[in-house]
Design an enzyme around this catalytic site. Structure first.
Site, PDB file in Angstrom:
ATOM      1  N   ARG A  99      -1.117  -5.344   4.588  1.00  0.00           N
ATOM      2  CA  ARG A  99      -0.364  -4.929   3.418  1.00  0.00           C
ATOM      3  C   ARG A  99       0.907  -4.217   3.882  1.00  0.00           C
ATOM      4  NH1 ARG A  99      -5.219  -1.648   0.568  1.00  0.00           N
ATOM      5  NH2 ARG A  99      -5.180  -0.755   2.677  1.00  0.00           N
ATOM      6  N   GLU A 140     -11.500   4.393  -5.684  1.00  0.00           N
ATOM      7  CA  GLU A 140     -11.714   2.953  -5.564  1.00  0.00           C
ATOM      8  C   GLU A 140     -12.103   2.320  -6.897  1.00  0.00           C
ATOM      9  OE1 GLU A 140     -11.064  -0.150  -4.008  1.00  0.00           O
ATOM     10  OE2 GLU A 140     -11.413   1.222  -2.326  1.00  0.00           O
ATOM     11  N   ARG A 165       0.863  -1.194   0.000  1.00  0.00           N
ATOM     12  CA  ARG A 165       0.000   0.000   0.000  1.00  0.00           C
ATOM     13  C   ARG A 165       0.887   1.226   0.000  1.00  0.00           C
ATOM     14  NH1 ARG A 165      -2.881   4.088   0.086  1.00  0.00           N
ATOM     15  NH2 ARG A 165      -5.079   4.105   0.695  1.00  0.00           N
TER      16      ARG A 165
END
Length: 208
Positions: free
Chosen positions: A144, A101, A93
């Site tokens: 992440r 999104e 990330r």
């Protein structure tokens, strides 16, 4: 408008204090504090324009300099405008940015989402060598890896490049604030220049 820094327990301490000076800049960019996870993002200005080609050098995106300390790896896939997969299947990330999104399981594709994803794929095609610069926290709540991504071939700071022409917004989650000054400045310039999502999308707040 709220503070740029989200309350995330008593661990925050000195890094947050050191970065308080950027609060006024984020407020000037339209920062908000209405995300349930404590993520701060700028509003999106109304308008009507499709994506434009980024010119990172124009707005001071670091390129050509020495890479920061970190680990070297290779991009295997771009998930969306703020997440990539690198060698070994690790999801990374990009710290400090929030792209619209496109792959959320319960939300529709957001305005400028496809443009943002496509732009990151252009910056980091499969096989691109990168240096992953960490900050205070190694991973997020989704496990992440958190990193500032630098393209090894030319030293391009990819996180910053995504902000330059409005393919993402600033997301500040303390204590990971190492490059927040540069990020806020890039967002402010993109917004004032009505670039990318700042001109294409209606005002909205999105989750990261």
């Amino acid at each position: 408008m709220g503070s740029v820094f989200a309350a995330r327990g008593s661990r925050l301490g000195p890094p947050v204090v050191a970065a308080v000076a950027v609060v006024s800049l984020v407020v000037a960019c339209g920062g908000r504090a209405d995300d349930p996870a404590g993520v701060q993002r700028g509003d999106v200005a109304p308008g009507a324009r499709d994506g434009i080609a980024a010119d990172p050098a124009r707005d001071g995106v670091a390129a050509g300099g020495a890479l920061p300390e970190g680990r070297d790896t290779e991009v295997t896939r771009v998930v969306d405008g703020d997440t990539i997969v690198v060698d070994g299947g690790t999801r990374v990330r990009l710290i400090g940015i929030d792209a619209p999104e496109t792959v959320h399981p319960s939300r529709p594709v957001e305005c400028f989402g496809h443009q943002a994803s496509g732009h990151l794929r252009g910056l980091l095609p499969e096989g691109t060598r990168v240096r992953l610069e960490p900050d205070v926290e190694a991973t997020d709540r989704y496990r992440r890896e958190l990193a500032y991504v630098w393209r090894s071939s030319d030293g391009l700071h990819v996180n910053l490049a995504m902000l330059v022409d409005g393919f993402a917004q600033v997301t500040t989650v303390p204590p990971n604030i190492r490059h927040v000054d540069a990020f806020v400045a890039a967002q402010r310039a993109a917004r004032e220049g009505a670039r990318g999502l700042w001109r294409t999308c209606p005002a909205a707040t999105r989750s990261g």
